[in-house]
Design a protein around this motif. Structure first.
Motif, PDB file in Angstrom:
ATOM      1  N   GLN A 166      -3.670  15.819   4.733  1.00  0.00           N
ATOM      2  CA  GLN A 166      -4.900  15.542   4.001  1.00  0.00           C
ATOM      3  C   GLN A 166      -4.604  14.907   2.643  1.00  0.00           C
ATOM      4  O   GLN A 166      -5.270  13.942   2.245  1.00  0.00           O
ATOM      5  N   CYS A 167      -3.598  15.429   1.951  1.00  0.00           N
ATOM      6  CA  CYS A 167      -3.233  14.883   0.644  1.00  0.00           C
ATOM      7  C   CYS A 167      -2.722  13.453   0.769  1.00  0.00           C
ATOM      8  O   CYS A 167      -3.066  12.579  -0.021  1.00  0.00           O
ATOM      9  N   ARG A 168      -1.906  13.209   1.787  1.00  0.00           N
ATOM     10  CA  ARG A 168      -1.364  11.864   2.007  1.00  0.00           C
ATOM     11  C   ARG A 168      -2.471  10.888   2.430  1.00  0.00           C
ATOM     12  O   ARG A 168      -2.489   9.747   1.983  1.00  0.00           O
ATOM     13  N   SER A 169      -3.394  11.352   3.256  1.00  0.00           N
ATOM     14  CA  SER A 169      -4.506  10.497   3.684  1.00  0.00           C
ATOM     15  C   SER A 169      -5.369  10.087   2.501  1.00  0.00           C
ATOM     16  O   SER A 169      -5.781   8.928   2.386  1.00  0.00           O
TER      17      SER A 169
ATOM     18  N   ILE B 183       0.846  -1.197   0.000  1.00  0.00           N
ATOM     19  CA  ILE B 183       0.000   0.000   0.000  1.00  0.00           C
ATOM     20  C   ILE B 183       0.880   1.245   0.000  1.00  0.00           C
ATOM     21  O   ILE B 183       0.563   2.235  -0.651  1.00  0.00           O
ATOM     22  N   GLU B 184       2.003   1.173   0.694  1.00  0.00           N
ATOM     23  CA  GLU B 184       2.924   2.321   0.743  1.00  0.00           C
ATOM     24  C   GLU B 184       3.489   2.635  -0.643  1.00  0.00           C
ATOM     25  O   GLU B 184       3.641   3.803  -1.011  1.00  0.00           O
ATOM     26  N   GLN B 185       3.807   1.613  -1.429  1.00  0.00           N
ATOM     27  CA  GLN B 185       4.309   1.834  -2.786  1.00  0.00           C
ATOM     28  C   GLN B 185       3.236   2.474  -3.661  1.00  0.00           C
ATOM     29  O   GLN B 185       3.530   3.385  -4.452  1.00  0.00           O
ATOM     30  N   LEU B 186       2.010   2.008  -3.513  1.00  0.00           N
ATOM     31  CA  LEU B 186       0.907   2.609  -4.259  1.00  0.00           C
ATOM     32  C   LEU B 186       0.683   4.058  -3.833  1.00  0.00           C
ATOM     33  O   LEU B 186       0.469   4.935  -4.677  1.00  0.00           O
ATOM     34  N   THR B 187       0.746   4.312  -2.532  1.00  0.00           N
ATOM     35  CA  THR B 187       0.582   5.676  -2.014  1.00  0.00           C
ATOM     36  C   THR B 187       1.641   6.597  -2.604  1.00  0.00           C
ATOM     37  O   THR B 187       1.337   7.703  -3.060  1.00  0.00           O
ATOM     38  N   SER B 188       2.877   6.153  -2.605  1.00  0.00           N
ATOM     39  CA  SER B 188       3.976   6.959  -3.164  1.00  0.00           C
ATOM     40  C   SER B 188       3.769   7.234  -4.644  1.00  0.00           C
ATOM     41  O   SER B 188       4.041   8.344  -5.115  1.00  0.00           O
ATOM     42  N   ALA B 189       3.314   6.237  -5.379  1.00  0.00           N
ATOM     43  CA  ALA B 189       3.071   6.425  -6.809  1.00  0.00           C
ATOM     44  C   ALA B 189       1.970   7.459  -7.049  1.00  0.00           C
ATOM     45  O   ALA B 189       2.083   8.303  -7.940  1.00  0.00           O
ATOM     46  N   ILE B 190       0.921   7.415  -6.244  1.00  0.00           N
ATOM     47  CA  ILE B 190      -0.164   8.397  -6.376  1.00  0.00           C
ATOM     48  C   ILE B 190       0.348   9.795  -6.051  1.00  0.00           C
ATOM     49  O   ILE B 190       0.098  10.748  -6.787  1.00  0.00           O
TER      50      ILE B 190
ATOM     51  N   SER C 291       3.290  10.871  -6.313  1.00  0.00           N
ATOM     52  CA  SER C 291       4.264  11.271  -7.341  1.00  0.00           C
ATOM     53  C   SER C 291       3.583  11.609  -8.661  1.00  0.00           C
ATOM     54  O   SER C 291       4.255  11.906  -9.646  1.00  0.00           O
ATOM     55  N   ASN C 292       2.257  11.532  -8.675  1.00  0.00           N
ATOM     56  CA  ASN C 292       1.452  11.854  -9.850  1.00  0.00           C
ATOM     57  C   ASN C 292       1.744  10.921 -11.022  1.00  0.00           C
ATOM     58  O   ASN C 292       1.693  11.326 -12.173  1.00  0.00           O
ATOM     59  N   LYS C 293       2.053   9.659 -10.712  1.00  0.00           N
ATOM     60  CA  LYS C 293       2.258   8.673 -11.777  1.00  0.00           C
ATOM     61  C   LYS C 293       0.894   8.321 -12.362  1.00  0.00           C
ATOM     62  O   LYS C 293      -0.106   8.250 -11.654  1.00  0.00           O
ATOM     63  N   GLU C 294       0.882   8.108 -13.663  1.00  0.00           N
ATOM     64  CA  GLU C 294      -0.388   7.814 -14.325  1.00  0.00           C
ATOM     65  C   GLU C 294      -0.778   6.345 -14.165  1.00  0.00           C
ATOM     66  O   GLU C 294      -1.959   6.027 -13.995  1.00  0.00           O
TER      67      GLU C 294
ATOM     68  N   LEU D 110      -3.929   5.114 -12.062  1.00  0.00           N
ATOM     69  CA  LEU D 110      -3.973   5.700 -10.721  1.00  0.00           C
ATOM     70  C   LEU D 110      -4.764   7.004 -10.729  1.00  0.00           C
ATOM     71  O   LEU D 110      -4.796   7.711 -11.743  1.00  0.00           O
ATOM     72  N   PRO D 111      -5.372   7.349  -9.593  1.00  0.00           N
ATOM     73  CA  PRO D 111      -6.088   8.623  -9.511  1.00  0.00           C
ATOM     74  C   PRO D 111      -5.105   9.794  -9.439  1.00  0.00           C
ATOM     75  O   PRO D 111      -3.932   9.633  -9.087  1.00  0.00           O
ATOM     76  N   VAL D 112      -5.603  10.945  -9.784  1.00  0.00           N
ATOM     77  CA  VAL D 112      -4.808  12.176  -9.671  1.00  0.00           C
ATOM     78  C   VAL D 112      -4.696  12.516  -8.189  1.00  0.00           C
ATOM     79  O   VAL D 112      -5.675  12.421  -7.448  1.00  0.00           O
ATOM     80  N   PRO D 113      -3.502  12.894  -7.729  1.00  0.00           N
ATOM     81  CA  PRO D 113      -3.379  13.225  -6.302  1.00  0.00           C
ATOM     82  C   PRO D 113      -4.147  14.490  -5.954  1.00  0.00           C
ATOM     83  O   PRO D 113      -4.359  15.364  -6.796  1.00  0.00           O
ATOM     84  N   GLN D 114      -4.572  14.576  -4.714  1.00  0.00           N
ATOM     85  CA  GLN D 114      -5.261  15.761  -4.215  1.00  0.00           C
ATOM     86  C   GLN D 114      -4.271  16.920  -4.254  1.00  0.00           C
ATOM     87  O   GLN D 114      -3.125  16.787  -3.821  1.00  0.00           O
ATOM     88  N   LYS D 115      -4.700  18.069  -4.753  1.00  0.00           N
ATOM     89  CA  LYS D 115      -3.788  19.197  -4.919  1.00  0.00           C
ATOM     90  C   LYS D 115      -3.905  20.236  -3.803  1.00  0.00           C
ATOM     91  O   LYS D 115      -2.990  21.007  -3.593  1.00  0.00           O
ATOM     92  N   TYR D 116      -5.029  20.254  -3.127  1.00  0.00           N
ATOM     93  CA  TYR D 116      -5.257  21.280  -2.118  1.00  0.00           C
ATOM     94  C   TYR D 116      -5.447  20.645  -0.752  1.00  0.00           C
ATOM     95  O   TYR D 116      -5.892  19.517  -0.636  1.00  0.00           O
ATOM     96  N   GLY D 117      -5.129  21.385   0.276  1.00  0.00           N
ATOM     97  CA  GLY D 117      -5.226  20.877   1.641  1.00  0.00           C
ATOM     98  C   GLY D 117      -3.834  20.725   2.227  1.00  0.00           C
ATOM     99  O   GLY D 117      -2.818  20.974   1.576  1.00  0.00           O
TER     100      GLY D 117
END
Length: 61
Positions: A35-38, A5-12, A14-17, A24-31
């Motif tokens: 909040q973005c990591r959660s 899950i940590e590898q997937l979190t890092s990829a998200i 890092s804005n990997k497609e 993968l979803p687009v990472p949250q940009k605001y907050g």
């Protein structure tokens, strides 16, 4: 080898497609960073459970 899950979190975050041919979803940009990591971890957990978990009855929450 299954990703974590940590590898997937890092990829998200890092804005990997894609990660292992999974879009993968687009990472949250605001907050705050927390909040973005959660949000990224929530998405990563969902992706992990849908694609990499061996036994669906023992999903990670």
């Amino acid at each position: 080898m299954k990703p974590t899950i940590e590898q997937l979190t890092s990829a998200i975050l890092s804005n990997k497609e894609f990660f292992q041919n999974i879009k993968l979803p687009v990472p949250q940009k605001y907050g705050t960073f927390y909040q973005c990591r959660s949000y990224a971890k929530f998405c990563a957990t969902r992706i992990f459970n849908e694609n990499f978990k061996d036994n669906k009855s023992e999903e990670v929450h």
